[in-house]
Design a protein around this motif. Structure first.
Motif, short mmCIF file in Angstrom:
data_model
loop_
_atom_site.label_atom_id
_atom_site.label_comp_id
_atom_site.label_asym_id
_atom_site.label_seq_id
_atom_site.Cartn_x
_atom_site.Cartn_y
_atom_site.Cartn_z
N LYS A 153 1.06 -1.41 0.28
CA LYS A 153 -0.30 0.53 0.15
C LYS A 153 0.79 1.20 -0.19
N ARG A 154 1.94 1.41 0.84
CA ARG A 154 2.92 2.57 1.10
C ARG A 154 3.36 2.45 -0.10
N ARG A 155 4.15 1.74 -1.12
CA ARG A 155 4.26 1.79 -2.40
C ARG A 155 3.41 2.55 -3.44
N GLU A 156 2.43 1.97 -3.32
CA GLU A 156 1.79 2.56 -4.63
C GLU A 156 1.19 3.66 -4.07
N ILE A 157 1.11 4.67 -2.81
CA ILE A 157 0.96 5.90 -2.97
C ILE A 157 2.16 6.52 -2.84
N TYR A 158 3.61 6.21 -2.84
CA TYR A 158 4.39 6.97 -2.91
C TYR A 158 4.42 6.82 -4.44
N ARG A 159 4.29 5.71 -5.42
CA ARG A 159 4.09 5.66 -6.61
C ARG A 159 3.04 7.23 -6.76
N LEU A 160 2.05 7.25 -7.00
CA LEU A 160 1.20 7.54 -7.27
C LEU A 160 1.19 9.44 -6.92
N HIS A 161 1.86 9.62 -5.81
CA HIS A 161 1.83 11.09 -5.14
C HIS A 161 3.15 11.51 -6.47
N ASP A 162 4.57 10.55 -5.85
CA ASP A 162 5.01 11.22 -7.61
C ASP A 162 4.85 11.71 -8.48
N TRP A 163 3.94 10.94 -9.53
CA TRP A 163 3.65 10.73 -10.80
C TRP A 163 3.10 12.52 -10.80
#
Length: 576
Positions: A153-163
């Motif tokens: 979950k944390r990985r995907e949140i970082y992915r979205l925030h970075d995008w």
């Protein structure tokens, strides 16, 4: 994965939200090109706030937007928003607003690795084609719940925030918190509050059966913001935040113009009437004629041709009109002409914020120059005690800013010991003019008394006057006191009658005494004339006596002279 910088741009440019009050709380809007986390429980208004932010950007700011829906379909969202007047179908047709349906299938079974890369790739193409500036990720927690563990979950949140940071889009991510007063965000998702540049928390609770909603800006990097909770309301225009007046607020324009209270003698007591744009508070027990004074003001405003709105929380509008006609206040013609708007709010229930928003909306639609709220103490009904004072303050501030002359009545508890008790809302200090009505019990009857507690900016009477209601109108009696006590009603009538009788007796006695004095004066004048006549006679007699004496003396003197002459002759003859 290399993370983009999370530092806000220099000067922290803002994106206007189009939401009343939220721009003020955030000192200009949400951080432009940055991410805002919007958290709240079920039904707290997250989707409405986010959708209104997108619609305002696409319609008024030239900033196309994308709405990513993980929970509801776009058709349902557009249909649900149809009552707010945003006209989303036209924005979709102009291709300045786009909905991406990303709801997981109900029977979805996760197999293998799962991430948001595919969705973000699709979003990138759509964002480039639209040149979108705003984006909403609604109910991200729905898709994150499909991931197997907290690390994923944390990985995907970082992915979205970075995008989002790489594309410099002004983003809102909504997420659910737990129900209840705590409204705690799930631990696996809560760390995002530290990642985003702005975090807003919405709360929705029920207090004594009354719905209460409030909003708090939890953090805002690189910008000043209002840290306190502010109530909000979901109205037919959408999301509206009630912001209290703050330091630095521009004062409303003031004027020395006066408007009539509708009662000539009250205008005289006030030095010419109420100030234009002032707030007037009329307090009193039930039956002391608070509504009557308000009705007289409304009638006077309508006679001047000023649009007026009368909000009645105690009775239906038709009953108010009928009851006021019994004391010579005729409002029917003004209602038919449209100059007066009677609002019956007797059966309306809800929070104090609901009342305020509806009153403001109706007054603006009517173009009101004068506003009557009877009674404003309704705002403090059960369940509204904590917010009612703030609502009353903002009502007064709003009316002053709009140049509306506001007359509010406030009902006091008849069983209390208050003689001049203030409003239950404690707004008597805010009102420009405070008029208090009470009962004076004398000789077994109640009479209405009126006094002016204060009237800022003008000299005013300190007298307690009797308020007299009759079928010919409303007036104030002259002050009448006896032995240091103000008398009213039949006791005053009896005292005045006794004084009239006493005055008549005193006048009769004075007339009788006048007659007696006239007779005595006439008698003395007769006696004086008699004495004067006698005096004249004596004076004449005295004069005659003096003349007689003088005549005798002259005769005697002549006789002696003659005798001497004769004797002298005898001497001469003897000498010859």
């Amino acid at each position: 994965m290399k993370q983009a910088s999370t530092a806000p741009p220099q000067g922290c440019p803002k994106a206007l939200t189009g939401i009343t009050g939220l721009n003020e709380m955030t000192d200009g809007g949400l951080p432009m090109g940055r991410t805002t986390l919007l958290a709240g429980g079920p039904g707290s208004g997250k989707t409405i706030l986010a959708l209104q932010f997108l619609a305002h950007g696409a319609r008024d700011c030239g900033e196309p937007g994308i709405f990513v829906a993980f929970e509801e379909t776009s058709q349902r969202i557009v249909a649900n928003a149809g009552g707010f007047g945003w006209d989303l179908p036209s924005l979709l047709e102009k291709k300045v607003l786009y909905f991406l349906d990303a709801q997981p299938a109900p029977d979805l079974v996760l197999a293998g690795n799962f991430d948001l890369s595919g969705m973000l790739a699709a979003l990138e193409g759509q964002a480039g084609a639209m040149r979108s500036k705003r984006i909403v990720i609604d109910a991200l927690d729905i898709v994150l719940a499909l991931l197997p563990d907290a690390m994923a979950k944390r990985r995907e949140i970082y992915r979205l925030h970075d995008w989002l940071l790489r594309h410099r889009m002004t983003a809102i991510i909504t997420a659910k918190t737990g129900e209840g007063a705590e409204s705690v965000m799930p631990q696996s998702f809560g760390f995002m509050q530290f990642m985003v540049d702005c975090s807003i928390v919405l709360n929705h609770s029920v207090v004594q059966g009354v719905s209460q909603r409030n909003l708090r800006v939890q953090k805002y990097r690189g910008s000043a913001f209002d840290e306190n909770e502010s109530p909000f309301l979901i109205s037919k225009r959408g999301f509206e935040v009630a912001v209290a007046r703050t330091l630095g607020h521009v004062d409303a324009n003031v004027t020395n113009e006066r408007v009539s209270s509708g009662i000539e003698r009250l205008d005289t007591m006030l030095g010419g009437g109420y100030y234009r744009g002032a707030s007037v508070l009329i307090t009193g027990f039930p039956g002391t004629a608070k509504t009557t004074l308000s009705g007289a003001f409304a009638e006077a405003a309508c006679r001047r041709g000023e649009p007026t709105m009368f909000v009645s929380f105690d009775s239906d509008g038709s009953e108010v009109v009928r009851n006021l006609s019994s004391v010579g206040i005729a409002l029917d013609a003004y209602i038919q002409s449209g100059c007066l708007s009677m609002i019956s709010a007797r059966t309306i229930t809800g929070s104090a914020e609901t009342y305020l928003v509806r009153i403001k909306m109706l007054a603006q639609e009517h173009g009101a120059r004068c506003l009557v709220i009877d009674p404003v103490s309704t705002l403090s009904k059960s369940g509204n005690e904590l917010t009612a004072h703030s609502v009353a303050e903002r009502l007064i501030d709003w009316s002053k800013a709009q140049g509306i002359t506001l007359v509010c009545t406030s009902l006091l508890d008849e069983m209390s010991n208050q003689s001049e008790g203030g409003s239950p809302l404690q707004i008597s200090t805010l009102a420009d003019t405070w008029i208090h009505l009470n009962y004076l019990v004398q000789a077994g009857e109640r009479n209405r008394g009126m006094s002016i507690i204060k009237s800022r900016g003008t000299a005013h009477s300190n007298q307690v006057r009797e308020l007299i209601l009759s079928d010919t109108g409303v007036t104030l009696a002259d002050t009448y006191s006896a032995g240091g006590e103000v008398l009213m009603g039949t006791l005053r009538w009896e005292k005045e009658s006794a004084e009239r009788v006493s005055a008549e007796l005193a006048e009769a006695a004075a007339q009788l005494k006048q007659v007696q004095l006239d007779a005595e004066e006439a008698e003395l004048e007769v006696r004086l004339k008699s004495v004067q006549t006698e005096l004249v006679a004596k004076q004449v007699e005295k004069a005659l006596l003096i003349r007689a004496i003088e005549s005798r003396e002259r005769e005697a003197a002549r006789g002696r002279s003659r005798m001497a002459e004769l004797r002298g002759a005898d001497l001469n003859m003897a000498a010859e």
